[in-house]
Motif scaffolding. Sequence first.
Motif, PDB file in Angstrom:
ATOM      1  N   PRO A  35       0.822  -1.210   0.000  1.00 29.61           N
ATOM      2  CA  PRO A  35       0.000   0.000   0.000  1.00 29.61           C
ATOM      3  C   PRO A  35       0.860   1.267   0.000  1.00 29.61           C
ATOM      4  N   THR A  76      -7.618   5.653   0.526  1.00 32.01           N
ATOM      5  CA  THR A  76      -6.539   4.749   0.976  1.00 32.01           C
ATOM      6  C   THR A  76      -6.556   4.451   2.481  1.00 32.01           C
ATOM      7  N   ASN A  78      -9.387   3.392   6.059  1.00 30.12           N
ATOM      8  CA  ASN A  78     -10.724   2.937   6.483  1.00 30.12           C
ATOM      9  C   ASN A  78     -11.510   4.046   7.193  1.00 30.12           C
ATOM     10  N   GLU A 109      -4.740   1.436   3.474  1.00 26.01           N
ATOM     11  CA  GLU A 109      -5.112   0.293   2.631  1.00 26.01           C
ATOM     12  C   GLU A 109      -4.645   0.484   1.191  1.00 26.01           C
ATOM     13  N   GLU A 110      -4.578  -0.619   0.467  1.00 28.11           N
ATOM     14  CA  GLU A 110      -4.213  -0.582  -0.949  1.00 28.11           C
ATOM     15  C   GLU A 110      -5.271   0.207  -1.738  1.00 28.11           C
ATOM     16  N   ARG A 111      -4.793   1.047  -2.667  1.00 33.51           N
ATOM     17  CA  ARG A 111      -5.698   1.841  -3.494  1.00 33.51           C
ATOM     18  C   ARG A 111      -6.249   1.049  -4.687  1.00 33.51           C
ATOM     19  N   ASN A 113      -6.768  -2.258  -7.502  1.00 38.55           N
ATOM     20  CA  ASN A 113      -7.062  -3.690  -7.572  1.00 38.55           C
ATOM     21  C   ASN A 113      -5.858  -4.426  -8.150  1.00 38.55           C
ATOM     22  N   LYS A 118      -6.496  -6.339  -0.667  1.00 40.89           N
ATOM     23  CA  LYS A 118      -7.202  -5.415   0.220  1.00 40.89           C
ATOM     24  C   LYS A 118      -7.751  -6.179   1.422  1.00 40.89           C
ATOM     25  N   GLY A 119      -7.828  -5.475   2.551  1.00 43.63           N
ATOM     26  CA  GLY A 119      -8.466  -6.053   3.730  1.00 43.63           C
ATOM     27  C   GLY A 119      -7.619  -7.053   4.487  1.00 43.63           C
ATOM     28  N   SER A 121      -4.443  -6.266   5.983  1.00 46.28           N
ATOM     29  CA  SER A 121      -3.260  -5.509   6.362  1.00 46.28           C
ATOM     30  C   SER A 121      -3.515  -4.674   7.595  1.00 46.28           C
TER      31      SER A 121
END
Length: 306
Positions: A35, A76, A78, A109-111, A113, A118-119, A121
């Motif tokens: 990320p 990027t 939550n 989080e990762e931007r 795809n 994602k989800g 980390s």
Amino acid sequence: MRITGILLGMGIMATNVIAESPVVIAHRGASGYLPEHTLEAYATAYAMGADYIEPDVVRTKDGHFICLHDIHLDATTNVETAFPDRAREDGRYYAADFSLAEINTLRAEERLNNRFPKGHSSFEVPTFREMIELVQGLNESTGNRIGIYPELKQPSWHAKEGLPMEEAFVAILKEYGYMDRDSLIYIQCFEAEPLQKLRDELGCRAPRIFLMGAGKLSDEKLHEIARYAEGIGPSKQMIESDPGLVERAHQNGLRVHPYTFRVDQVPSKYPDVEAELRTFFRVYRVDGVFTDFVDVAKRVRDEAEN
Ligand code: G3P
Ligand code: CA
């Protein structure tokens, strides 16, 4: 601990001095693999042998500089689930509305795809100081000399929000020794005025890069840019549509660092990013590249130099 693991796992490169050959700039860290704008991404970029590591910086409500690409937090982190009531009328969550203590509770989080899943980390949003201390600490522990390449994000917007960037930014540069012509830094911005102010009013002699996304640059415009920057950071497309741009910039004493080279976003005219990079190094003769994939760009750069 995670960062140490990354460095041990990948192995620190041998002495990595600022070369006269084109520089490889880790765009948002090693953002092709982790990320963006996390300490883990910066440490990985360091271990891969980046010459410079890029943090984009914005300010928090209480004035801290944090590493974030957008003035918004929602792409990027939550933030939407952590602070559901804190969006502005446009539905966006602005870093300028949150204290550093609040941002420290968020998960980065990762931007994109098809990159880091994602989800899965627990990354954090680092401060600019933490980023600098990571790079300077690694420089000390490894003996390498890797630079930083901060981008001031939307200074005029920040000023309207009561969070002007330039003076507070320079105070940090002073504290960490990035004020001189030969400091291990490039300062970049899409706005000209802040770059002028850094030198003319705040006494910062560090090299500056003026960023641009589109348009054709006349010789007159390049001459004007050379009064407030030591280089330009054009989009790749600006060079593709005007291959003479690099030479004309050089004639005005400007370095050229185009953005952004990505393994997973290659223009259709090239079979792969290696071919694209080779063209920019060997044909267009740029002075550096922004890339999400430091390892690939470094390999192609080194091959092109031999
Ligand atoms: O700073 C060079 C390049 O990063 C500009 O684009 O949007 O990725 O910050 P962006
Ligand atoms: Ca940037």
